[in-house]
Scaffold this motif. Structure first.
Motif: not given
Length: 178
Positions: A121-135
């Motif tokens: 199944x899908x598992x979370x990687x311990x990575x947070x990404x800040x995506x700019x709006x509309x990016x």
């Protein structure tokens, strides 16, 4: 005359000791039988385990390098390793230009959080990404399968590369399928 006899006595004792040591059977190596048994040691067969490089690039908050903004994460996943996706994990606020996302990867779990493969199944990687709006973003996954010997060394704690990255914090939890 006394010192000459004493010197001769110690010379004879030393020579006798050297002769005894040099003629003694060699048991420190365990003999040929034990060495042959060690060579015949059988490594158990392990399920496929992969070193995985995950790179997220695009309109994200990350340092600019070679004209691109990318974040790279390295993981160890039980295979097969499938699709990776960004899932919005934060709330969109009008005053903030970026939205928090997390990376989810299809696999059978991560090592060492899962000592054996789990459900695919899908598992979370311990990575947070800040995506700019509309990016726009891209995710690239490069899995490299470890040999059975490498998996054995990792599982038994004898892997020479102790800097192998793993999930940490809240990572490796099952992620929702959405």
């Amino acid at each position: 005359m006394w010192t000459c006899k004493t010197t001769q006595y110690w010379t004879v004792v030393t020579l006798a000791g050297l002769l005894a040591v040099s003629c003694a059977p060699r048991t420190a190596t365990g003999g040929g039988t034990e060495a042959t048994q060690a060579q015949n040691f059988s490594i158990p067969e392990y399920p496929p385990l992969y070193n995985v490089d995950v790179q997220v690039c695009g309109n994200i908050i990350a340092p600019l390098k070679d004209g691109k903004r990318c974040i790279t994460t390295q993981l160890q996943l039980w295979g097969p390793v499938g699709e990776a996706k960004l899932v919005r994990a934060g709330v969109t606020l009008p005053s903030v230009s970026a939205v928090q996302h997390k990376v989810a990867i299809a696999s059978k779990g991560c090592y060492p959080a899962y000592s054996q493969p789990s459900q695919e199944q899908f598992y979370w990687a311990d990575t947070i990404i800040q995506v700019n709006r509309g990016g726009k973003t891209t995710i690239e996954v490069k899995p490299t399968q470890l040999s059975n010997q490498q998996v054995h060394e990792l599982v038994t704690g004898r892997l020479s590369n102790s800097s192998v990255p793993t999930f940490g914090g809240v990572g490796c939890e099952p992620a929702p399928a959405s």
